[in-house]
Scaffold this motif. Structure first.
Motif, PDB file in Angstrom:
ATOM      1  N   MET A   1      27.177  41.272  43.172  1.00  0.00           N
ATOM      2  CA  MET A   1      27.903  40.031  43.275  1.00  0.00           C
ATOM      3  C   MET A   1      28.395  39.870  44.695  1.00  0.00           C
ATOM      4  O   MET A   1      28.858  40.812  45.301  1.00  0.00           O
ATOM      5  N   PHE A  20      29.486  35.927  38.953  1.00  0.00           N
ATOM      6  CA  PHE A  20      30.273  37.066  38.523  1.00  0.00           C
ATOM      7  C   PHE A  20      29.657  37.658  37.262  1.00  0.00           C
ATOM      8  O   PHE A  20      28.772  37.059  36.644  1.00  0.00           O
ATOM      9  N   ILE A  21      30.120  38.799  36.855  1.00  0.00           N
ATOM     10  CA  ILE A  21      29.620  39.477  35.665  1.00  0.00           C
ATOM     11  C   ILE A  21      29.649  38.523  34.475  1.00  0.00           C
ATOM     12  O   ILE A  21      30.620  37.816  34.252  1.00  0.00           O
ATOM     13  N   ASN A  60      40.833  41.277  42.661  1.00  0.00           N
ATOM     14  CA  ASN A  60      40.477  41.188  41.247  1.00  0.00           C
ATOM     15  C   ASN A  60      40.174  39.744  40.859  1.00  0.00           C
ATOM     16  O   ASN A  60      40.929  38.835  41.194  1.00  0.00           O
ATOM     17  N   HIS A  62      39.534  37.101  37.741  1.00  0.00           N
ATOM     18  CA  HIS A  62      39.783  36.831  36.322  1.00  0.00           C
ATOM     19  C   HIS A  62      39.237  35.442  36.021  1.00  0.00           C
ATOM     20  O   HIS A  62      39.636  34.478  36.675  1.00  0.00           O
ATOM     21  N   LEU A  82      37.097  40.479  35.399  1.00  0.00           N
ATOM     22  CA  LEU A  82      35.666  40.719  35.430  1.00  0.00           C
ATOM     23  C   LEU A  82      35.258  41.798  36.422  1.00  0.00           C
ATOM     24  O   LEU A  82      34.502  42.693  36.101  1.00  0.00           O
ATOM     25  N   GLU A  83      35.723  41.669  37.637  1.00  0.00           N
ATOM     26  CA  GLU A  83      35.322  42.590  38.684  1.00  0.00           C
ATOM     27  C   GLU A  83      36.242  42.437  39.884  1.00  0.00           C
ATOM     28  O   GLU A  83      37.159  41.627  39.870  1.00  0.00           O
ATOM     29  N   THR A  84      35.967  43.193  40.916  1.00  0.00           N
ATOM     30  CA  THR A  84      36.764  43.161  42.131  1.00  0.00           C
ATOM     31  C   THR A  84      35.866  42.833  43.309  1.00  0.00           C
ATOM     32  O   THR A  84      34.793  43.427  43.467  1.00  0.00           O
ATOM     33  N   ASP A  86      34.462  42.856  47.030  1.00  0.00           N
ATOM     34  CA  ASP A  86      34.483  43.895  48.063  1.00  0.00           C
ATOM     35  C   ASP A  86      35.295  43.396  49.251  1.00  0.00           C
ATOM     36  O   ASP A  86      35.612  42.212  49.363  1.00  0.00           O
TER      37      ASP A  86
END
Length: 128
Positions: A1, A20-21, A60, A62, A82-84, A86
């Motif tokens: 991502m 995103f995921i 993060n 959301h 969902l994810e962070t 980079d």
């Protein structure tokens, strides 16, 4: 991502493309304006089918589930982490948001968008 195609939008804030995921393809997300006195540590983002926020101190992400008729503010209560992002994507996003900081960022000729709170995206501390 990764976040791509960061650009200024008609509200005077920024838009970016991301997948995103849980998403099948990239979507364009608009960043909501950050008014004076609002916390610049958590930005609201919205695409055609999702709404959520990105924590600018941690990266993060959301987001709500995909909503066929379009995501709305009321769907923020059902967001999931969902994810962070980079560090590079987070820095680039903050830099573009800072570049859009202005008390009269966007206009339709009658009303203006206050995005002056974006001046603090690099200096704001997380709120407990």
């Amino acid at each position: 991502m990764s976040i791509t195609n960061i650009k200024r939008n008609c509200m005077g804030t920024v838009s970016f493309d991301a997948r995103f995921i849980g998403m099948r393809k990239d979507q364009e997300f608009d960043v909501y304006p950050i008014g004076q006195g609002e916390s610049p540590t958590r930005i609201k983002v919205q695409s055609d089918t999702r709404i959520g926020y990105i924590d600018l101190t941690t990266g993060n992400v959301h987001l709500s589930a995909s909503i066929k008729g379009g995501a709305q503010i009321r769907h923020l209560v059902a967001t999931v982490g969902l994810e962070t992002l980079d560090a590079e994507d987070l820095f680039n996003l903050k830099a573009h948001i800072l570049g859009s900081a202005n008390g009269m960022a966007g206009t339709n000729g009658v009303m203006y968008t206050d995005n002056s709170g974006a001046l603090e995206v690099f200096t704001a501390q997380p709120q407990n």
